[in-house]
Design an enzyme around this catalytic site. Structure first.
Site, PDB file in Angstrom:
ATOM      1  N   HIS A 275      -9.165  -3.827  -1.547  1.00 55.52           N
ATOM      2  CA  HIS A 275      -8.105  -3.057  -0.878  1.00 55.52           C
ATOM      3  C   HIS A 275      -8.373  -1.555  -1.025  1.00 55.52           C
ATOM      4  CE1 HIS A 275      -3.671  -2.181  -0.004  1.00 55.52           C
ATOM      5  NE2 HIS A 275      -4.172  -1.028  -0.395  1.00 55.52           N
ATOM      6  N   GLU A 276      -8.638  -1.104  -2.246  1.00 55.55           N
ATOM      7  CA  GLU A 276      -8.822   0.337  -2.469  1.00 55.55           C
ATOM      8  C   GLU A 276     -10.045   0.871  -1.731  1.00 55.55           C
ATOM      9  OE1 GLU A 276      -6.690   2.323  -3.591  1.00 55.55           O
ATOM     10  OE2 GLU A 276      -5.387   0.693  -4.215  1.00 55.55           O
TER      11      GLU A 276
ATOM     12  N   CYS B 272       0.848  -1.190   0.000  1.00 57.38           N
ATOM     13  CA  CYS B 272       0.000   0.000   0.000  1.00 57.38           C
ATOM     14  C   CYS B 272       0.884   1.240   0.000  1.00 57.38           C
ATOM     15  CB  CYS B 272      -0.892   0.000   1.236  1.00 57.38           C
ATOM     16  SG  CYS B 272      -2.001   1.421   1.339  1.00 57.38           S
TER      17      CYS B 272
ATOM     18  N   HIS C  25     -10.065   1.656   1.989  1.00 53.82           N
ATOM     19  CA  HIS C  25      -9.558   2.966   2.414  1.00 53.82           C
ATOM     20  C   HIS C  25     -10.701   3.936   2.716  1.00 53.82           C
ATOM     21  CE1 HIS C  25      -5.236   2.575   2.003  1.00 53.82           C
ATOM     22  NE2 HIS C  25      -5.341   2.075   0.796  1.00 53.82           N
TER      23      HIS C  25
HETATM   24 NI    NI Z   1      -3.722   1.045  -0.094  1.00 58.29          NI
END
Ligand code: NI
Length: 182
Positions: free
Chosen positions: A145-146, A103, A149
């Site tokens: 994953h994105e 990341c 956030h």
């Molecule tokens: Ni990330």
């Protein structure tokens, strides 16, 4: 347009639930400027995805650009640069698969994370219109994953075995780089 600072783990914005982008904001010059900055910042970083909280903007907004073609994971489907406004994820196949994730906000580390392998993504485009797409495998992990956030989650929260968190240098030396994703 500008390259913005990517904030790192410890910055409070990375741990907040980002707020929805409103219908008025989608059409606004300010949002277009922010997206231009995100595109420039992603390009300069060499990454494949960037969420607004990573540049300290607490909005439900992310961009992804994945070059397609052969890779260490087999043939990967190209995702041309796409802007995801207010995205959501529906799990379509809950069976888990693992990848070594990294990341931009947690630089220098790699960790093995297991996530559901099939998802449907829904979002709004820059005209405010609803869109959707289904992803499996590597791409399913990238989107999860994105969009994590946007809810204040980092991939390290999802590591089940903390022995599977490594510095990149040690990972390259002792780990299994064949399974790493950027
Ligand atoms: Ni990330």
């Amino acid at each position: 347009m500008a390259i913005r600072e990517i904030v790192r783990m410890g910055h409070p914005t990375l741990r907040q639930r980002a707020r929805e982008v409103t219908a008025d904001e989608i059409a606004s010059p300010a949002l277009r400027d922010l997206i231009d900055d995100m595109v420039d910042t992603l390009a300069a970083s060499g990454g494949i995805g960037l969420a607004a909280p990573q540049i300290a903007e607490s909005l439900r907004l992310a961009i992804i650009r994945i070059p397609g073609g052969p890779s260490r994971y087999g043939e990967i489907e190209e995702v041309p640069l796409t802007i995801y406004v207010n995205p959501t994820i529906e799990i379509r196949d809950a069976e888990e698969q693992g990848f070594w994730e990294g990341c931009l906000s947690v630089p220098g580390l790699r960790g093995y994370v297991q996530r559901p392998r099939g998802i449907r993504v829904r979002w709004q485009d820059l005209d405010g219109q609803p869109r959707s797409a289904d992803y499996e495998g590597f791409l399913a992990t990238v989107f999860q994953h994105e969009f994590d956030h946007l809810d204040g989650h980092l991939y390290i929260d999802r590591i089940k075995d903390s022995t599977q968190l490594m510095f990149e240098e040690e990972f390259a030396r002792y780990g299994n780089p064949a399974e790493a994703i950027d």
